[in-house]
Design a protein around this motif. Sequence first.
Motif, mmCIF file in Angstrom:
data_model
loop_
_atom_site.group_PDB
_atom_site.id
_atom_site.type_symbol
_atom_site.label_atom_id
_atom_site.label_comp_id
_atom_site.label_asym_id
_atom_site.label_seq_id
_atom_site.Cartn_x
_atom_site.Cartn_y
_atom_site.Cartn_z
ATOM 1 N N ASP A 290 2.994 4.990 -10.815
ATOM 2 C CA ASP A 290 2.799 5.647 -9.801
ATOM 3 C C ASP A 290 1.839 6.575 -9.684
ATOM 4 O O ASP A 290 1.645 7.424 -10.502
ATOM 5 C CB ASP A 290 4.077 6.592 -9.851
ATOM 6 C CG ASP A 290 4.665 7.243 -8.663
ATOM 7 O OD1 ASP A 290 3.701 7.459 -7.573
ATOM 8 O OD2 ASP A 290 5.796 7.508 -8.196
ATOM 9 N N SER A 320 0.516 5.953 -2.302
ATOM 10 C CA SER A 320 0.927 6.454 -0.872
ATOM 11 C C SER A 320 0.189 7.380 -0.037
ATOM 12 O O SER A 320 -0.790 7.883 -0.569
ATOM 13 C CB SER A 320 2.394 7.262 -1.223
ATOM 14 O OG SER A 320 2.734 8.097 -0.233
ATOM 15 N N LYS A 323 0.579 12.182 0.017
ATOM 16 C CA LYS A 323 -0.046 13.527 -0.370
ATOM 17 C C LYS A 323 -1.484 13.578 0.044
ATOM 18 O O LYS A 323 -1.852 14.755 0.088
ATOM 19 C CB LYS A 323 0.129 13.205 -2.063
ATOM 20 C CG LYS A 323 1.343 12.882 -2.803
ATOM 21 C CD LYS A 323 2.474 13.986 -2.248
ATOM 22 C CE LYS A 323 3.977 13.311 -2.969
ATOM 23 N NZ LYS A 323 5.030 14.356 -2.609
HETATM 24 C C1 LIG Z 1 5.545 10.978 -8.079
HETATM 25 C C2 LIG Z 1 5.887 10.795 -6.952
HETATM 26 N N1 LIG Z 1 6.275 9.556 -6.426
HETATM 27 C C3 LIG Z 1 6.615 9.359 -5.021
HETATM 28 C C4 LIG Z 1 6.709 10.454 -4.286
HETATM 29 C C5 LIG Z 1 7.386 9.977 -2.935
HETATM 30 O O1 LIG Z 1 6.116 9.854 -2.090
HETATM 31 P P1 LIG Z 1 6.464 9.214 -0.526
HETATM 32 O O2 LIG Z 1 6.450 10.188 0.129
HETATM 33 O O3 LIG Z 1 5.302 8.243 -0.545
HETATM 34 O O4 LIG Z 1 7.685 8.284 -0.609
HETATM 35 C C6 LIG Z 1 6.492 11.688 -4.749
HETATM 36 C C7 LIG Z 1 6.893 12.776 -3.841
HETATM 37 O O5 LIG Z 1 7.059 13.810 -4.147
HETATM 38 C C8 LIG Z 1 6.172 11.819 -6.141
HETATM 39 O O6 LIG Z 1 5.812 12.961 -6.370
#
Ligand SMILES: Cc1ncc(COP(=O)(O)O)c(C=O)c1O
Length: 502
Positions: A290, A320, A323
């Motif tokens: 991730d 994604s 952020k």
């Molecule tokens: C490590 C991590 N993965 C995934 C996500 C979720 O991201 P998305 O908004 O793209 O679904 C977050 C959101 O806080 C995150 O911190």
Amino acid sequence: MLLNLEKDAEMPLYRQIADQIRTNIGSGTLVPGYRLPTVRELAVTLGVSRLTVQTAYAELQSEGFIESVVGRGTFVAEQLPVQITRKPIAIRQRADMPVVWYSQNLFAAMLKLSQKPGVISFSQAAPGTDAMPGRELSRALQEAAADPAAFAYGTPQGAPELRHEIAALLLDRGIAATPDDIMITSGAQQAVDLGFRAFLEPEDLLAVEEPSYPGMVAIAAGRRQRVVGVPVDNEGLNVERLAEICEVYRPALLYTIPTFHNPTGVSLSPARREQLLDLAEKYDFLIMEDDVYGLLSYDGYSPPALKAADNRQRVVYISSFSKILAPGLRIGVMVAPPAQLEKLLITRRETDLGSPLLPQLGLANYLRRRHLPPHLGRVRTLHRERLDLAVNLVQKYLPDCKMQRPKGGLCLWLELPGGVDEREFYLEAIERGVGISPGQAFMVRPLGGESAVAGHFRLGFSSSSPAELERGIRILGQVLSSYRQRRAYTLARTGTGNTVLV
Ligand SMILES: Cc1ncc(COP(=O)(O)O)c(C=O)c1O
């Protein structure tokens, strides 16, 4: 198809390409009938000449590994030249591991808190609206909306226009992927869910960092997933400990955030990255990387993604736009080897048939215009300034809390002074109108005194204004000192430090 070339190596580039494709065919990652990228596509993706790719393809064709069909393309041969058997999958030991622990109420409360009017919320790690490129993004979306085709069904894999742009963007994380290797998801959250569903059988064991991202814990809990936590230190996931776990329990999948880990902010060291990829091969597990914070470094340097060095096709990559751009777009990315991508696509078709098309096409327009690089420069500066302010305010108002300044990401991970229960601290902070995320939310096991998260909390600083940071952290300082005073008083009177929560 993912290839990793070493341009300074002695071995000629065409040989490296041919060898890696041959290995992928041998391991079953590239299956008979799989359509290879065209010579031009692969040359562009890898940054080599067409002649290099042509030579590699010619070698593989003469050996009988691939075949060209005029007008259709180049494919992995239906009849492979030698008896290629897939590596037998190691028998996974049925682990006597608990189902993931998770507090539904706590997670729901944290999400609610971040939206509640009047509350200063540090409970999310997300960009504020001032870090979103409203004007350019809305123009790009309007332009997409002018074409009625934007309102048709998309495809489960995602809009080709967007996948094309993302392939170029992934080079910044060291990943050479073609649009065919990419799937668009509705946020990284959906990517994690699809990955767990596609790659975990009911009896399989999932390994995760502890602490880890609560949204992932929620998905695992929904599946009643058996899970094992791996500790995290200053160099990231403790790979030695993971090796011991693998020796005994044989997890099928590791979910990890190797770059600017949520919540600790640490990044996996280069040596451990190599060790981790070796372990995945040795113990035959898949890694879900991730990387949602990968581009959010404060000093301009992010370690290359684990996926960048994934010669053995062990890593499924997730990222994604939440952020770096805008979480409301709900656009996430997965990059997977062909065999795994196929499984993901099957799972996707069973889920929602694909992400909404309009935001995908709008985002493709935005990326094509090259708006992202200057935007990233701006948000890195903005977040760095907020981080500096948050760190100074913590030193001023919470001087007894321990923290490490992260090099990227959107949160601070703080350790309260000895004896302070972070759940009580969290509840008292809410009473005073400030939201934080208690350590408990990042656990995969019930909280014990020895736990890595006891006495910790996460402070998401990025979506608050400087004034909110000043006020909120000042209040947290007051909450902590009144808690400690009360505790000292109770201790003096009763000989025990336990405050009673009703
Ligand atoms: C490590 C991590 N993965 C995934 C996500 C979720 O991201 P998305 O908004 O793209 O679904 C977050 C959101 O806080 C995150 O911190």
